[in-house]
Write an enzyme that holds these catalytic residues in place. Structure first.
Site, short mmCIF file in Angstrom:
data_model
loop_
_atom_site.label_atom_id
_atom_site.label_comp_id
_atom_site.label_asym_id
_atom_site.label_seq_id
_atom_site.Cartn_x
_atom_site.Cartn_y
_atom_site.Cartn_z
N GLY A 1 38.81 70.85 121.92
CA GLY A 1 39.79 69.84 122.31
C GLY A 1 39.94 68.79 121.23
O GLY A 1 39.01 68.50 120.50
N CYS A 2 41.13 68.23 121.11
CA CYS A 2 41.35 67.19 120.11
C CYS A 2 41.33 65.80 120.73
O CYS A 2 41.35 64.82 120.01
CB CYS A 2 42.67 67.43 119.37
SG CYS A 2 44.13 67.15 120.39
N GLY A 3 41.35 65.70 122.07
CA GLY A 3 41.18 64.42 122.72
C GLY A 3 42.37 63.50 122.66
O GLY A 3 42.23 62.29 122.79
#
Length: 284
Positions: A107-109
């Site tokens: 995930g890149c958040g």
């Protein structure tokens, strides 16, 4: 409650200590829950939460219109607030497909997005040919500053506003987070049926790529900011056909792409005399 008064101690210029109170902006965990599933949790100011729920949902592509929402409730929880949204059947199917597509270990958040491709999703080009004057750019920034009630009380809140030529600043939302303020503004414009293509958005922060992405979804052809953009924000604005104006200080400013929408003053003279490359910077 957007602000809370708390006691504090300090030291005066003459060196003497003192006790007093001051207003501080509220910051609360806000969960976006769609059909019982938590999509994202944001730290935000607990005000204008219906606008926040709708603006975030639109700007992040979770819905495309208000008709896709069956219900929206604001529910206080033990450690924050839940914004509970129930989607209609057609949007539910699309949402479930999206969740399956995003499922994975990485995930890149970014606002609940779980893949790099989603973070850099392509945007529709803004088609509006709305133009603005130098005076309107300066007036939009000055009007926003004058109406930032939460920031005036706390000195710790961002704002996003919608300015319509001939009418002035007709909508404003504040929040501890700059992205949140813009989401809230997008939500109130949609709920009030305002056509954002007829004016400009003005923000109190720097311009990161997410701010340009949200502007394009809202449909505003011009984004004005008091601070500078990132390089990626400029490239994104150029691709989305958004006029990007930054570093506004009174009647001075810098335009980073699509300056053809500014119709008078020194910048218009520059553009009339040279090719507008969309990626370059022009400034007064």
């Amino acid at each position: 409650m957007a602000a809370e008064t708390v006691p504090f101690s300090g030291r005066n210029e003459d060196g003497r200590g003192f006790f007093s109170t001051r207003a501080l902006v509220q910051e609360t965990a806000i969960a976006f829950v769609y059909n019982g599933t938590t999509e994202a949790v944001m730290m935000a100011t607990p005000a204008d939460l219906e606008d926040f729920a709708i603006g975030f949902s639109l700007n992040e592509g979770l819905i495309e219109g208000l008709e896709e929402l069956d219900a929206l409730t604001v529910q206080p929880a033990e450690h924050g607030i839940e914004l509970r949204l129930w989607l209609n059947s057609a949007r539910t199917a699309a949402y479930q497909t999206r969740r399956r597509h995003l499922a994975g270990p990485t995930g890149c958040g970014l606002c609940g997005i779980e893949s790099l491709s989603e973070a850099m999703r392509p945007l529709k080009r803004v088609a509006a040919d709305t133009t603005v004057s130098e005076k309107e750019i300066a007036d939009a920034v000055a009007s926003l500053a004058a109406l930032q009630r939460l920031h005036q009380a706390t000195h710790a809140a961002h704002a996003a506003g919608y300015y319509c030529p001939g009418r002035g600043l007709i909508a404003l939302r504040e929040d501890v987070g700059r992205h949140n303020a813009l989401d809230k503004l997008g939500g109130t414009l949609k709920r009030d049926g305002v056509d954002a293509s007829r004016g400009l958005l003005v923000i109190t922060s720097r311009v990161s790529v997410e701010m340009v992405q949200k502007t394009a979804v809202i449909g505003a052809p011009v984004l004005v900011a008091v601070s500078a953009p990132t390089a990626l924000a400029v490239r994104t604005a150029a691709a989305a056909n958004v006029t990007l104006v930054g570093v506004v200080r009174g009647d001075t400013y810098q335009v980073f792409c699509h300056g053809h929408r500014i119709t008078d003053g020194a910048l218009a003279q520059v553009i009339d005399g040279a090719h507008d490359h969309d990626q370059g910077s022009a400034h007064r």
